[in-house]
Design an enzyme around this catalytic site. Structure first.
Site, mmCIF file in Angstrom:
data_model
loop_
_atom_site.group_PDB
_atom_site.id
_atom_site.type_symbol
_atom_site.label_atom_id
_atom_site.label_comp_id
_atom_site.label_asym_id
_atom_site.label_seq_id
_atom_site.Cartn_x
_atom_site.Cartn_y
_atom_site.Cartn_z
ATOM 1 N N ARG A 107 0.683 -1.305 -0.032
ATOM 2 C CA ARG A 107 -0.483 0.275 0.047
ATOM 3 C C ARG A 107 0.589 1.212 0.164
ATOM 4 N NH1 ARG A 107 -3.973 0.776 4.320
ATOM 5 N NH2 ARG A 107 -3.375 -1.106 5.486
ATOM 6 N N GLY A 110 4.473 -15.710 7.368
ATOM 7 C CA GLY A 110 3.552 -15.153 8.822
ATOM 8 C C GLY A 110 4.408 -14.732 9.668
ATOM 9 N N THR A 111 4.076 -14.332 10.349
ATOM 10 C CA THR A 111 4.806 -13.504 11.604
ATOM 11 C C THR A 111 5.829 -14.271 12.721
ATOM 12 O OG1 THR A 111 2.704 -13.536 12.706
ATOM 13 C CG2 THR A 111 3.738 -11.041 11.656
ATOM 14 N N ASN A 167 -4.277 -6.752 19.707
ATOM 15 C CA ASN A 167 -3.000 -7.228 19.922
ATOM 16 C C ASN A 167 -1.423 -5.849 19.134
ATOM 17 O OD1 ASN A 167 -0.213 -8.545 19.864
ATOM 18 N ND2 ASN A 167 -0.968 -9.567 17.938
ATOM 19 N N ASN A 227 1.091 1.854 7.003
ATOM 20 C CA ASN A 227 1.587 0.967 5.615
ATOM 21 C C ASN A 227 1.128 1.678 4.711
ATOM 22 O OD1 ASN A 227 0.639 -1.629 7.160
ATOM 23 N ND2 ASN A 227 -0.761 -0.126 8.457
ATOM 24 N N ARG A 254 42.055 42.292 -8.681
ATOM 25 C CA ARG A 254 41.077 42.594 -9.428
ATOM 26 C C ARG A 254 42.225 43.904 -10.665
ATOM 27 N NH1 ARG A 254 38.764 46.409 -4.483
ATOM 28 N NH2 ARG A 254 39.957 48.096 -5.068
#
Ligand code: UD1
Ligand code: MG
Length: 451
Positions: free
Chosen positions: A15, A80-81, A169, A226, A422
């Site tokens: 996303r 998966g985690t 959670n 996300n 100069r």
């Protein structure tokens, strides 16, 4: 009891709609992953393992560049985690302290919260960080029985009744390493997502007669990122926190909401920061300085009593000693400016040293780059650099020396000397008036020809 951190950072972050891996998107000038590492580092962990997957190489490199002592473990497939945490097993071989699992896309967990989790480990084998969600949405739910955490149920797998639970959670878990990996070995993927859920270790722990409990924190700490919109929101949260800290530390922010800090900005007490000041990474400002409006500071150090801006730019390697003045439209890079020197207007000082009490006139440029290499300029103490001097490096101007305005200085100037580089002025009496007359005539003729 020693602690190890396992930081999960293998997810894709679809996303974000980005080529950059999600956890490398910056908040306050540092990848969000680095924020997660830094909050965990407050526990002085014995080891840190970052689990990477999508964009793994870039993520690993970035983690190492901020924290060279981390181990990087690769999760080839995002299953998966629980599977992600299992990838840290090899890096934690022989470690028998506690593991705390954090997410690389959840940058605001406070060190004090992690300390409370450590403390709660005295009472429970598995400790989970929960929060009361204003809108529990799709978070996993903590199923409590008194002080005991019975299980965590993922939203997808939850009953209607379980979905009524508002204690959610955060994803942060603490447990002894051995117990954690043993529990993970028991996790299957027979669930709605077909994933190995880390959250299943709680139910497994209870089945095995181990205890589990929850520590709670404010929802703001558990904010995950996300999307770009959430990234922008996270930046706002981060900036608000930094502004509040600066104010509490005795820094005056005239318009706090217009000052932007980096993750590592240090500002001393009784410093005044005017509106619209931006700090990039690596800036430190001592007490009692003034940073005036619209200035940009990065990788620099400003000492006590210095005044910077308005509209000044301090780039990496700018070191201002006490009571230095840097004014409007001045850029300083890789240069040390000694006590009391003044660089007040329209000037570039790069790859240089400027001595005590030197005065750099308006429009001075250290011409430090020849198209291939950078060269040094040295300006002595109390030197006076006339306005619009071009200092063609490598070059040095001695103590108490002077350069005439408009000079191009290509050779070293000895202490106490005046250098004039100069063309000599030529004045032609009456020539301007005659020239104007001639030009006006030309214009008249041209207009007549056109009509
Ligand atoms: C997870 C929790 C959920 C919790 C929520 C909080 C599980 C099963 N669920 O859900 O209870 O409420 O976080 O935000 O743990 N990751 C990997 N490898 C993987 C999968 C994930 O490294 O194979 C990383 C992700 O990059 C992310 C973190 O783990 O940093 C969480 O993954 P995510 O997919 O966001 O989990 P959620 O479904 O949000
Ligand atoms: Mg998530």
């Amino acid at each position: 009891m020693s602690t190890a951190l396992v930081i999960l950072a293998a997810g894709q972050g679809t996303r974000m709609n980005s080529d950059l891996p999600k956890v490398l998107h910056p908040i306050g000038g540092a990848p969000m992953l680095v924020h997660a590492i830094r909050s965990g580092e407050a526990l002085e962990p014995a080891r840190i393992v970052v689990v990477t997957g999508h964009g793994g190489e870039a993520v690993g490199q970035s983690a190492l560049s901020y924290a060279p002592h981390v181990d990087v473990a690769v999760q080839e497939e995002q299953l998966g985690t629980a599977h992600a945490v299992a990838q840290a097993r090899a890096a934690l071989a022989g470690f028998d302290g506690d593991v705390i699992v954090l997410y690389g896309d959840t940058p605001f967990i406070q060190p004090e919260t992690l300390e409370r989790m450590q403390a709660a480990r005295a009472a429970h084998d598995v400790v989970v960080l929960g929060f009361e969600a204003a809108d529990p949405g799709r978070y996993g739910r903590l199923v409590m029985a008194g002080e005991t955490l019975e299980k965590i149920v993922e939203f997808k797998d939850a009953t209607d009744e379980e979905r009524q639970i508002t204690l959610c959670n955060s994803g942060v878990v603490a447990a002894n390493a051995q117990i954690l990996f043993d529990l993970i070995d028991g996790v299957g993927n027979a669930n709605a997502a077909g994933e190995y859920y880390l959250t299943d270790i709680v139910g497994l722990a209870r089945e095995r007669g181990l205890s589990a409990g929850a520590v709670t924190c404010a929802e703001a700490e558990t904010l995950g990122i996300n999307s770009r919109a959430e990234l922008a929101g996270a930046e706002q949260v981060f900036q608000s926190r930094m502004r509040a800290e600066a104010l509490a530390d005795g820094v005056t922010l005239v318009a706090p909401e217009t000052v932007f800090f980096a993750f590592d900005t240090v500002v001393g007490r009784d410093t005044v920061i005017e509106p619209n000041v931006v700090f990039g990474p690596g800036a430190s400002v001592e007490s009692g300085t003034t940073i005036r409006a619209f200035s940009h500071l990065e990788g620099c150090h400003v000492s006590r009593g210095a005044v910077v801006g308005p509209y000044a730019r301090l780039r990496p390697g700018a070191e201002l000693a006490e009571d230095v003045k840097v004014g409007n439209f001045v850029e300083i890079k890789a240069a040390r400016v000694d006590r009391g020197a003044k660089i007040n207007h329209l000037t570039y000082v790069g790859d240089a040293e400027v001595g005590e009490e030197a005065n750099i006139g308006a429009g001075t440029v250290t011409c430090n780059y020849d198209g291939v290499m950078k060269h040094q300029t040295r300006i002595g103490a109390r030197a006076f650099i006339g306005s619009s001097t071009m200092l063609v490096a490598p070059v040095s101007v001695g103590d108490d020396a002077m350069t005439a305005s408009g000079s191009v200085i290509t050779e070293d100037v000895e202490p106490g000397a005046l250098a004039i580089g100069r063309a000599r002025q030529v004045t032609k009496p009456g020539l301007a008036r005659r020239l104007f007359e001639m030009l006006k005539q030309q214009k008249l003729k041209k207009n007549q020809g056109a009509s």
